[in-house]
Design an enzyme around this catalytic site. Structure first.
Site, PDB file in Angstrom:
ATOM      1  N   LYS A   1      -3.167  -2.063   0.013  1.00 46.89           N
ATOM      2  CA  LYS A   1      -2.101  -2.342   0.965  1.00 46.89           C
ATOM      3  C   LYS A   1      -1.635  -1.032   1.595  1.00 46.89           C
ATOM      4  CE  LYS A   1       1.142  -0.553  -0.375  1.00 46.89           C
ATOM      5  NZ  LYS A   1       1.450   0.863  -0.800  1.00 46.89           N
TER       6      LYS A   1
ATOM      7  N   TYR B   1       6.461  -3.980   0.132  1.00 55.87           N
ATOM      8  CA  TYR B   1       6.744  -4.761  -1.086  1.00 55.87           C
ATOM      9  C   TYR B   1       7.918  -5.707  -0.863  1.00 55.87           C
ATOM     10  CZ  TYR B   1       3.504  -1.952  -3.823  1.00 55.87           C
ATOM     11  OH  TYR B   1       2.372  -1.360  -4.310  1.00 55.87           O
TER      12      TYR B   1
HETATM   13  P1  NDP Z   1      -4.413   9.792  -2.328  1.00 55.37           P
HETATM   14  O1  NDP Z   1      -4.155  10.781  -1.255  1.00 55.37           O
HETATM   15  O2  NDP Z   1      -4.034  10.143  -3.703  1.00 55.37           O
HETATM   16  O3  NDP Z   1      -5.971   9.418  -2.357  1.00 55.37           O
HETATM   17  C1  NDP Z   1      -6.649   9.000  -1.207  1.00 55.37           C
HETATM   18  C2  NDP Z   1      -8.120   9.378  -1.336  1.00 55.37           C
HETATM   19  O4  NDP Z   1      -8.795   8.898  -0.178  1.00 55.37           O
HETATM   20  C3  NDP Z   1      -8.393  10.875  -1.361  1.00 55.37           C
HETATM   21  O5  NDP Z   1      -8.288  11.434  -2.652  1.00 55.37           O
HETATM   22  C4  NDP Z   1      -9.798  10.941  -0.836  1.00 55.37           C
HETATM   23  O6  NDP Z   1     -10.712  10.642  -1.893  1.00 55.37           O
HETATM   24  C5  NDP Z   1      -9.881   9.773   0.131  1.00 55.37           C
HETATM   25  N1  NDP Z   1      -9.812  10.201   1.538  1.00 55.37           N
HETATM   26  C6  NDP Z   1     -10.754   9.952   2.458  1.00 55.37           C
HETATM   27  N2  NDP Z   1     -10.414  10.475   3.630  1.00 55.37           N
HETATM   28  C7  NDP Z   1      -9.226  11.079   3.471  1.00 55.37           C
HETATM   29  C8  NDP Z   1      -8.357  11.781   4.338  1.00 55.37           C
HETATM   30  N3  NDP Z   1      -8.653  11.980   5.637  1.00 55.37           N
HETATM   31  N4  NDP Z   1      -7.196  12.258   3.831  1.00 55.37           N
HETATM   32  C9  NDP Z   1      -6.865  12.064   2.542  1.00 55.37           C
HETATM   33  N5  NDP Z   1      -7.656  11.379   1.677  1.00 55.37           N
HETATM   34  C10 NDP Z   1      -8.824  10.896   2.140  1.00 55.37           C
HETATM   35  O7  NDP Z   1      -3.707   8.421  -1.866  1.00 55.37           O
HETATM   36  P2  NDP Z   1      -3.345   7.182  -2.784  1.00 55.37           P
HETATM   37  O8  NDP Z   1      -4.431   6.991  -3.781  1.00 55.37           O
HETATM   38  O9  NDP Z   1      -1.976   7.328  -3.273  1.00 55.37           O
HETATM   39  O10 NDP Z   1      -3.353   5.984  -1.718  1.00 55.37           O
HETATM   40  C11 NDP Z   1      -4.543   5.402  -1.234  1.00 55.37           C
HETATM   41  C12 NDP Z   1      -4.263   3.951  -0.778  1.00 55.37           C
HETATM   42  O11 NDP Z   1      -3.804   3.200  -1.893  1.00 55.37           O
HETATM   43  C13 NDP Z   1      -3.197   3.810   0.298  1.00 55.37           C
HETATM   44  O12 NDP Z   1      -3.552   2.805   1.201  1.00 55.37           O
HETATM   45  C14 NDP Z   1      -1.950   3.418  -0.478  1.00 55.37           C
HETATM   46  O13 NDP Z   1      -1.029   2.648   0.290  1.00 55.37           O
HETATM   47  C15 NDP Z   1      -2.548   2.579  -1.593  1.00 55.37           C
HETATM   48  N6  NDP Z   1      -1.716   2.582  -2.806  1.00 55.37           N
HETATM   49  C16 NDP Z   1      -1.426   1.406  -3.413  1.00 55.37           C
HETATM   50  C17 NDP Z   1      -0.650   1.369  -4.543  1.00 55.37           C
HETATM   51  C18 NDP Z   1      -0.364   0.075  -5.209  1.00 55.37           C
HETATM   52  O14 NDP Z   1       0.451   0.056  -6.138  1.00 55.37           O
HETATM   53  N7  NDP Z   1      -1.028  -1.015  -4.831  1.00 55.37           N
HETATM   54  C19 NDP Z   1      -0.089   2.584  -5.103  1.00 55.37           C
HETATM   55  C20 NDP Z   1      -0.504   3.797  -4.439  1.00 55.37           C
HETATM   56  C21 NDP Z   1      -1.283   3.776  -3.325  1.00 55.37           C
HETATM   57  P3  NDP Z   1     -12.169  11.323  -1.956  1.00 55.37           P
HETATM   58  O15 NDP Z   1     -11.912  12.789  -2.132  1.00 55.37           O
HETATM   59  O16 NDP Z   1     -12.777  10.688  -3.136  1.00 55.37           O
HETATM   60  O17 NDP Z   1     -12.870  11.008  -0.679  1.00 55.37           O
END
Ligand code: NDP
Length: 372
Positions: free
Chosen positions: A138, A223
Site C-alpha cells: 500500500k 489506514y
Molecule cells: P525502504 O526505503 O525501506 O525500502 C524500499 C526498497 O525499495 C529499497 O531498499 C530498495 O531495495 C528498493 N528501491 C528500488 N528503487 C528505489 C528508489 N528509487 N529509492 C528507494 N528505494 C528503492 O521503504 P519501505 O520498505 O519502508 O517501504 C516500501 C513500500 O512498503 C512502500 O510502498 C510503503 O508504503 C510500504 N510499507 C508498508 C507497510 C505496511 O505495514 N504494510 C509498512 C512499511 C512500508 P533494493 O535495494 O533491494 O532495490
C-alpha cells in the site's frame, strides 16, 4: 486435537494460521508450529529489499503456506546477503532490468512488490505480464488512474492482484467487524481514525513527491481511509478535507504534513480522520453506534493491537501481522479463499479514489462527491 485445521478453528473463528509473539500465548504457538502441513505452498519472490521487505521476509519464516524463494533488488550486496540468510538459489535472483525473465521460472508463483509507491504501477504491470501472481504494498499506486491500469493489466494476464492490507487479517480488528455485523453496537453513527508518526529524516523517499506521490496521507493516512470503510462497513459518498503545514521546509509543495478529512456514508454515518507526519504515537480507531462503541489503540501499528468495547476488553491473540497475512494470501491465491475484508486490487482502487478526492477537497476547499 485431530488436525491442524480443527485446532485453528477452535482457536479462532476468524484469523486462521496464527503466529504468536513470544511470551504471549506460547502454548498455542508451540502447538501451532509443531503441526504438520501438507497442503500447497505459495512460493514468493520479494521485490525491494528495504525495511518493510525485510520485516515481511522475517515474518515469512513462520509461514507454513508461503515461502520466500526469490528476490528482485537493485543492490547486489543485499541479494548476496539474503541468499545466505534465506537460502535463495542464484536462479531465483533478479534485478530491476532483468526481472521480466521471471516468466520462465517455474519455481516462483508470486512476486511481492515492496518498493517506493511511485514504482508500484510499472513493476506490478511487468510482473503481471510475466504471468506471476502479484502482491503489492500500500498504497497500490499514486492515483486511481494508475490503479485502474494495474487492475486491467492483471486481468489481461489472468493473474490475481492483492494488496498488503495486513490489518484485514488482524484478530482484534476482525472481532470488531464481527460485533458490528452482529449489531452489537446498534446503528453505526460515527468513526474516528487518527494515524500519524514523526517522519524524521528529511532526505528519505517518503518526503520526495516523485517517489511517494504525496505525504502522510499516502503512507499512513491510508489506514484511516481503509479502516473507516471496514469499521463502518460502507463506502463514503462525500469527502471534505483541510491541510495544515507547520514545517514547509521539511514538507515541500505536494507533500502533505497533516490532513484532516471527513466522510459521509449512505446510512448517514460520518467519519472524522487525521493523518500526519508531525506527531508520534497517533494510532487510534473509534467506532460508535446507537448501542455501543469499540476502540482500538493502537489500531494499525505492528502490535500488539489492543482494544475494548462497551462490553469490555477485546480478548484476541496477538499475532505477527505479516505471517498471518501471507498464510491467508496463500489460501486466497492457491485455494480461492474469500477473506472477510477484501484485499484485492478493486479494494485498493477504492482507497485511491478516496485519496484523489481528499487531495481535491483539500486544494479546492469544496466537498467532493464519490461514487465507489
Ligand atoms: P525502504 O526505503 O525501506 O525500502 C524500499 C526498497 O525499495 C529499497 O531498499 C530498495 O531495495 C528498493 N528501491 C528500488 N528503487 C528505489 C528508489 N528509487 N529509492 C528507494 N528505494 C528503492 O521503504 P519501505 O520498505 O519502508 O517501504 C516500501 C513500500 O512498503 C512502500 O510502498 C510503503 O508504503 C510500504 N510499507 C508498508 C507497510 C505496511 O505495514 N504494510 C509498512 C512499511 C512500508 P533494493 O535495494 O533491494 O532495490
Amino acid at each position: 486435537m485431530n488436525s491442524r485445521r480443527e485446532f485453528l478453528q477452535k482457536l479462532t473463528g476468524s484469523a486462521l494460521a496464527l503466529s504468536v509473539l513470544p511470551g504471549t500465548v506460547s502454548a498455542i504457538s508451540k502447538e501451532f508450529t509443531e503441526m504438520p502441513y501438507d497442503g500447497p505452498v505459495l512460493r514468493v519472490a520479494i521485490m525491494g529489499l528495504g525495511s518493510y521487505g525485510t520485516r515481511v521476509a522475517e515474518a515469512m519464516r513462520d509461514c507454513k503456506k508461503a515461502k520466500l524463494v526469490g528476490v528482485i533488488s537493485g543492490t547486489p550486496a543485499k541479494i548476496k546477503n539474503w541468499q545466505g540468510t534465506y537460502n535463495i538459489p542464484e536462479k531465483n535472483c533478479y534485478n530491476y532490468e532483468n526481472f521480466d525473465r521471471i516468466k520462465d521460472n517455474p519455481d516462483i508463483d508470486a512476486v511481492y512488490v515492496i518498493t517506493p509507491n511511485a514504482l508500484h504501477h510499472d513493476e506490478v504491470i511487468r510482473v503481471a505480464q510475466a504471468g506471476k501472481q502479484v502482491i503489492c504494498e500500500k498504497p497500490m499506486a499514486l492515483n486511481a488512474k494508475e490503479g485502474e491500469e494495474m487492475i486491467a493489466a492483471c486481468k489481461k494476464a489472468n493473474v490475481k492482484l492483492l494488496v498488503g492490507y495486513r490489518m484485514h487479517f488482524e484478530p482484534h480488528t476482525l472481532e470488531v467487524i464481527r460485533m458490528r455485523k452482529a449489531d452489537e453496537f446498534g446503528k453505526i453513527m460515527f468513526f474516528q481514525g487518527l494515524c500519524g508518526f514523526d517522519i524524521g529524516d528529511p532526505t528519505q523517499w517518503r518526503l520526495n513527491k516523485k517517489l511517494s506521490g504525496g505525504g502522510s496521507l499516502m503512507d499512513i493516512g491510508i489506514y484511516a481511509i481503509n479502516g473507516s470503510r471496514y469499521m463502518v462497513g460502507e463506502n463514503p459518498i462525500w469527502v471534505t478535507a483541510e491541510e495544515t503545514k507547520t514545517d514547509p521546509v521539511r514538507f515541500k509543495e505536494g507533500v502533505d504534513e497533516t490532513i484532516q478529512f471527513q466522510f459521509g456514508f449512505p446510512s448517514g454515518a460520518v467519519a472524522s480522520c487525521l493523518s500526519t507526519y508531525a506527531m508520534n504515537n497517533l494510532d487510534r480507531f473509534f467506532l460508535n453506534g446507537t448501542k455501543g462503541f469499540a476502540e482500538l489503540m493502537p489500531s494499525t501499528n505492528y502490535g500488539p493491537i489492543r482494544g475494548h468495547t462497551n462490553k469490555g476488553e477485546i480478548d484476541q491473540p496477538t499475532v505477527t501481522h505479516q505471517t498471518v497475512q501471507m498464510e491467508e494470501m496463500s489460501d486466497i491465491l492457491l485455494r480461492g479463499k474469500q477473506p472477510v475484508v477484501p484485499v484485492d486490487g478493486e479494494e485498493a482502487l477504492k482507497d485511491l479514489k478516496i485519496i484523489d478526492a481528499i487531495y481535491l477537497a483539500a486544494s479546492t476547499g469544496k466537498k467532493v462527491d464519490l461514487n465507489l
